[in-house]
Design an enzyme around this catalytic site. Structure first.
Site, PDB file in Angstrom:
ATOM      1  N   GLY A  97     -80.792 -21.125  76.020  1.00 20.92           N
ATOM      2  CA  GLY A  97     -79.419 -21.275  75.550  1.00 20.92           C
ATOM      3  C   GLY A  97     -78.483 -20.529  76.463  1.00 20.92           C
ATOM      4  N   ILE A 114     -78.056 -12.937  79.042  1.00 20.88           N
ATOM      5  CA  ILE A 114     -77.233 -12.071  79.903  1.00 20.88           C
ATOM      6  C   ILE A 114     -75.783 -12.456  79.657  1.00 20.88           C
ATOM      7  CG2 ILE A 114     -76.633 -11.492  82.271  1.00 20.88           C
ATOM      8  CD1 ILE A 114     -79.352 -11.515  83.068  1.00 20.88           C
ATOM      9  N   LYS A 132     -56.228 -16.090  83.217  1.00 23.80           N
ATOM     10  CA  LYS A 132     -56.506 -15.518  84.538  1.00 23.80           C
ATOM     11  C   LYS A 132     -55.786 -16.370  85.569  1.00 23.80           C
ATOM     12  CE  LYS A 132     -59.986 -15.225  88.071  1.00 23.80           C
ATOM     13  NZ  LYS A 132     -61.142 -15.935  88.584  1.00 23.80           N
ATOM     14  N   PRO A 187     -54.374 -15.960  94.262  1.00 20.75           N
ATOM     15  CA  PRO A 187     -53.962 -16.708  93.072  1.00 20.75           C
ATOM     16  C   PRO A 187     -54.456 -18.145  93.129  1.00 20.75           C
ATOM     17  CG  PRO A 187     -52.194 -16.703  94.665  1.00 20.75           C
ATOM     18  CD  PRO A 187     -53.337 -15.943  95.300  1.00 20.75           C
ATOM     19  N   THR A 224     -67.512 -16.871  90.221  1.00 23.64           N
ATOM     20  CA  THR A 224     -68.207 -18.152  90.356  1.00 23.64           C
ATOM     21  C   THR A 224     -69.464 -18.266  89.513  1.00 23.64           C
ATOM     22  OG1 THR A 224     -69.240 -17.166  92.291  1.00 23.64           O
ATOM     23  CG2 THR A 224     -67.437 -18.716  92.680  1.00 23.64           C
TER      24      THR A 224
END
Lengths: 542, 542
Positions: free
Chosen positions: A11, A48, A81, A100, A348
């Protein structure tokens, strides 16, 4: 009508993101093919949860999954963000630059780089072609409280609680038809060395499928343990292999602002991420165990936070930098950490899982006979993307001028810079990056590997197709770090002031009038609570 | 730093596009001179004037040069081109399909082709996702006379008189600082076997330069005759090597409408272009001298026009289909016919010259030490583009089902289809073209070894289709207008529901068609065109 079965093992954000995306992308009303998805995850193994900043590709994902943005924000404690602010990467002197998402492109020709290089460079490069760095420094949200009327939108992504994100994807997918099994996979039954026929669980299931997706994390239970596909270690280029992390709740430690961007501050032996959610900050010191001990890293992280953070728990995570040699082998696809990992210096982490899901939907093998041809395309693109990310992160490090520690002195050495990156730098010494550089990218002096005339052609140089970052992003980092560019300038004699284009000045004026502070937007629209303001983090000096 | 001296040998559309574009891109039209441009044109050698239809890139070119659209249209007898209509390419039964510029793409994932394949295909694929084909059939203008307020614009390029275009660019450029010399080049002097030092004229001038551009046409006086750079012959793939052409004035032969598109009608041994300008049509029968004689071709062209054109003169132009091995060799760059030629079935002639000018501006070698690096990139991209055009035109031919003449029987044979195209077809038989297919394009089983053993000083990699001109949408249009679904794998079976037009397209057609003027009315109202009287409709118009 074609019906196919997919089993996702594992999962977490990767597994549930894939389940949600594929469920929606492959089962279309009006088209006869159907894909049935089952996700089996262990009730015991913890996921994690470090992948918390994202990039704008997530908006495509959410759009396909068909989620209301505000619902998503509320369910994942998300904030906006707009940029990553890189602090102390060039020199250890509180200097910074922004990377940006939005950038204005002048029409019909954009010569921003040349104009900046020919100027006295007093204005930071990115501020000459984007209003977003200053909007970030002013702490503004990328959306208005009222419907948007500022013309072109500002591009943004999110900071989010990855565990809540996974749960949210799960809660959406199950009602839509994704089968969920909470059990441990015990055996993986192979039809031949390349084909999984089924997996058994400790609850007595035997799950058959046409395609298996390995979301078991670094363990890579399917692709490595059973299909024996190896892992390519990339630690020669990226030295960090550990992260010490901490959550800093607003309840006790609210700095008074919710930055509308991620901060990445270079420290003595790595860098610390600073990611604001709507109820806490997540900070993490990504460092190299070769250069600093876990204890010292923890101390340095706490010094960055400053003030009274002794009561806050931290934890350390080890990671392997590298990628699976083939992501798609036989009928098994590695997605998420099982496929590889690169430190999240450009957020990423989730992206590679996102991309894997998107590509799988595009190259879905409706027949077993098609599997090889689809896998070939998939593997090529995933490999290219992995190396694109690797090289871009490598660039962040190797362009440093810091020499205050052995770590920073080492990252600049040629043996830690990829050949591809060296070739780019050599080329961009004579001409600033332009769009065509990413059209069948290869340079004159680059070592072009002998083309292997055999069928599978896996042993070839990866190609940077600017899928993630085009020439504008490279310009941002290169000129943000005042690198290259000395040979580019046609006329060296007189370096004038650069006039920022009126369009950007007007956008900034409008932004100041119309955009609320980030935390004001979050409180008014997304239900963020009020918190008492305490000290700003020690590490927020710029 | 002194301005770089650029010497362009040859005028015509290629020479003047290059002069005008470089001047606009690099000299800010005379304000900040980085290069000095001299164009030497023979007063005797006539220009080839067959390049009369364009593609959308022309708009960028004009914008950089600084030319207003209306002024341009007035000066060049231009009309709009919204599509190419292909008649009789699949069967010789007056059937047709359109390849328009506009296409509606569903967000976030477009599945138009899947829906079409899962339908009874009673409506052409193009019409399900583009309104432009219908707009063309109705003879409507892509623009309104008053400012546009009808939503998404219809993208259009132009038909124009190429000679008038060259003259217009010439006077524009000379007024903005380009030096013009009307003389014949007699000698070309070399510094070494790669670098030209100067050219001499029959007026006794010696013109030296840093960079020389060969716009001398098929003769290739600089790159071919002097520098001996070879030419790759494409005639194995594209048989046509001649065109017999005629101008049909409206004064005497107005066909009743000015079509807002180019028509390409397949004939017995090739095809005829039909390009409408403001005062005349240009028609030309592109044919293979192996299969039909000049005289027969002339007769067939006149039959297409119909009775009453006996007094109109025609002329035959011969051409060599192929490309220069290296477009940029030393300090000499071939632009236009000196660099190669492919029949104008997709109006790419001028585009390749424009592209060369754009790439040169982007890769301009201010520093002579950078010349090789820049040339490498330039050559790579341009050669890729030539192969991209070759393969696309090859596709138009080889997918035919016609077998009424030996010519049509032969073009379908495997030995006349490029390997790259075959590899594309094999892959697309199992999955229709999709966006990621053009990223690092290669397919399982395709042999990447370069076919050029004789290109010693270039990299030996095979060309790559990067979707520089046409992406998956364009391939979808051609493939599924030419019956590719019958060659492809059957995914959906029988009893398919009727094809639906996208509601958005339907809505556009319902609301827009009665608010657009006819093409002719737009030209009359905006450009002062005088109305011509209907004379006779060409026999070959279906």
């Amino acid at each position: 009508m074609i019906k196919r079965n997919v089993v996702i093992v594992g999962g977490g954000s990767s597994g549930w993101m894939a389940a949600a995306y594929l469920q929606k992308a492959l089962n279309i009303e009006g088209l006869p093919d159907k894909v049935e998805i089952t996700l089996v995850e262990s009730p015991d193994i913890p996921t994690i949860s470090v992948g918390e900043a994202t990039i704008p590709s997530i908006r495509h994902l959410l759009s396909v999954i068909d989620i209301d943005e505000l619902e998503f924000i509320k369910n994942t404690d998300a904030t906006f963000k707009q940029s990553i602010k890189y602090v102390n990467w060039e020199f250890n002197n509180d200097s910074f630059y922004h990377h940006p998402f939005s950038r204005t492109r002048k029409a019909p020709l954009d010569n921003s780089a040349t104009e900046w290089l020919e100027s006295n460079q007093k204005i930071p490069f990115m501020e000459t072609c984007s209003e977003q760095p200053i909007i970030c420094e002013m702490g503004l949200a990328p959306l208005m409280l009222q419907p948007w009327d500022m013309g072109a939108p500002l591009t943004y992504a999110y900071h989010m609680n990855a565990a809540k994100f996974a749960d949210y994807m799960r809660d959406i997918s199950i009602p839509r038809g994704v089968k969920h099994i909470l059990a441990n996979v015990t055996d993986v039954n192979m039809e031949n060395e390349n084909k999984i026929s089924s997996v058994n669980t400790d609850q007595g299931h035997t799950l058959k499928a046409d395609l298996f997706i390995d979301c078991t994390g670094f363990r890579a239970k399917l692709i490595e343990e059973n299909l024996k596909v190896g892992f390519e270690d990339c630690s020669q280029w990226l030295l960090c292999d550990r992260a010490t992390t901490m959550h800093v709740p607003y309840e006790s430690h609210y700095p008074g602002v919710v930055r509308p961007y991620t901060t990445a501050t270079a420290l003595s032996n790595g860098w610390i991420w600073d990611i604001p959610l709507n109820n806490k900050r997540s900070i993490g010191y990504v460092h190299s165990s070769q250069f600093i001990s876990a204890e010292d890293a923890d101390k340095e992280m706490r010094a960055y936070q400053g003030g009274n953070c002794d009561g806050l728990e931290s934890r350390t995570i080890h990671f392997k930098v590298g990628h699976r040699k083939k992501h798609w082998q036989g009928n098994c696809i590695a997605l998420g950490l099982s496929g590889g990992f690169i430190e999240p210096l450009e957020s990423t982490g989730l992206y590679l899982s996102d991309l894997g899901s998107v590509l799988l939907a595009e190259y879905f093998p409706y027949k077993d006979e098609h599997m090889e041809a689809m896998a070939y395309r998939y593997n090529r693109l995933m490999k290219n993307r992995f190396y694109e990310v690797l090289d871009f992160i490598n660039m962040h490090y190797c362009l440093t001028k810091r020499n205050d520690t052995e770590f920073w002195r080492t990252v600049q050495k040629p043996e830690h810079i990829t050949d591809r990156l060296k070739a780019k730098f050599a080329y961009w010494q004579s001409k600033s990056p332009t769009a065509s550089d990413f059209d069948d990218q290869s340079f004159l002096n680059e070592k072009i590997q002998n083309i292997n005339p055999s069928r599978t052609l896996d042993n070839r140089n990866p190609v940077d197709t600017a899928a993630l970052w085009n020439h504008e992003s490279y310009e941002c980092i290169i000129y943000g770090m005042h690198a290259l560019g000395s040979d580019n300038v046609a006329f060296n004699d007189h370096k004038p002031d650069l006039k920022v284009h009126p369009y950007i000045i007007n956008r900034l004026t409008a932004a100041q009038q119309k955009l609320p502070l980030h935390e004001v937007w979050l409180k008014n629209i997304a239900g963020m609570k009020d918190y008492p303001i305490t000290q700003k983090p020690q590490g927020w000096r710029s | 730093m002194k301005p770089t001296k650029v010497v362009i040998v040859g005028g015509g559309s290629s020479g003047w596009i290059t002069a005008a574009y470089l001047n606009g891109a690099l000299n800010k039209n005379g304000l900040h001179r980085k290069i000095d441009i001299t164009l030497i044109e023979s007063p005797d050698i006539p220009n080839i004037s067959v390049g009369e239809a364009t593609v959308i890139s022309i708009k960028h070119t004009l914008a950089v040069i600084g030319i207003d659209e209306l002024e341009f249209m007035q000066a060049t007898d231009a009309t709009f081109k919204q599509a190419i209509k292909y008649v009789n390419w699949v069967e010789n039964d007056n059937s047709h399909y359109y390849h328009p510029f506009n296409r509606f793409t569903q967000k976030p994932i477009d599945r138009a082709i899947q829906f079409w394949l899962a339908s009874d295909k009673s409506i052409p694929f193009v019409d399900t996702c583009s309104a432009q084909a219908q707009i063309c059939e109705l003879g409507l203008s892509p623009q309104t006379v008053t400012p546009w307020n009808l939503g998404t614009k219809f993208n259009a390029a132009y038909h124009m008189d190429a000679q008038k275009f060259a003259k217009y660019l010439a006077s524009y450029s000379i007024a903005k600082g380009v030096k013009y010399i009307s003389a014949n080049v007699t000698d070309v002097e070399l510094k070494d076997n790669e670098h030209i030092s100067c050219v001499k004229t029959d007026h006794g001038q010696t013109i030296d330069g840093d960079l020389f551009i060969d716009c001398t046409g098929f003769r290739a006086k600089l790159i071919g005759e002097t520098l001996n750079v070879g030419y790759e012959d494409f005639s194995q793939w594209l048989f046509c090597d001649q065109a017999v052409t005629m101008h049909v004035p409206y004064e005497s032969h107005f066909p009743g409408e000015i079509r807002p598109y180019t028509t390409a009608t397949a004939l017995s041994n090739g095809w005829i272009w039909d390009i409408p300008m403001q005062h005349q049509r240009s028609i030309g029968y592109v044919h293979s001298s192996q299969y039909i004689s000049e005289e027969q071709a002339d007769l067939e062209m006149r039959a297409y026009q119909g009775a009453g054109c006996e007094d109109l003169p025609s002329r035959t132009v011969k051409f060599k289909v192929g490309r220069r091995h290296k477009h940029w060799h030393g300090n000499c760059i071939a632009i236009g016919l000196s660099g190669g030629f492919i029949e104008p079935l997709e109006s790419t002639g001028l585009h390749l010259s424009e592209l060369s000018a754009v790439l040169l501006a982007e890769h301009f070698p201010y520093n002579p030490n950078d010349m090789e690096n820049m040339a490498f990139r330039f050559n790579r991209i341009l050669s890729n583009r030539y192969y991209e055009v070759l393969d696309f035109i090859n596709m138009h031919y080889c997918l035919t089902k016609r077998n009424d003449t030996l010519f049509w029987q032969t073009v379908q044979k495997s030995e006349h289809i490029t390997d790259r195209l075959k590899a594309k077809f094999d892959f697309w038989k199992i999955k229709p073209p999709s966006p990621s297919d053009f990223e690092d394009q290669s397919f399982l089983g395709f042999n990447h070894q370069s076919v050029h053993e004789n290109l010693a000083n270039i990299d030996h990699r095979a060309p790559v289709d990067t979707g520089g001109i046409w992406n998956h949408n364009n391939y979808l249009f051609i493939l599924y207008s030419m019956g590719f679904e019958k060659m492809a794998e059957e995914l959906y079976g029988d009893n398919l529901p009727p094809t639906k037009i996208s509601p958005r397209i339907q809505h556009r057609l319902n609301t827009i068609t009665n608010r657009l003027p006819t093409h002719q009315d737009w030209l009359i109202q905006k450009l002062g065109l005088r109305p011509y009287k209907m004379n006779k409709r060409p026999a070959g118009w279906t």
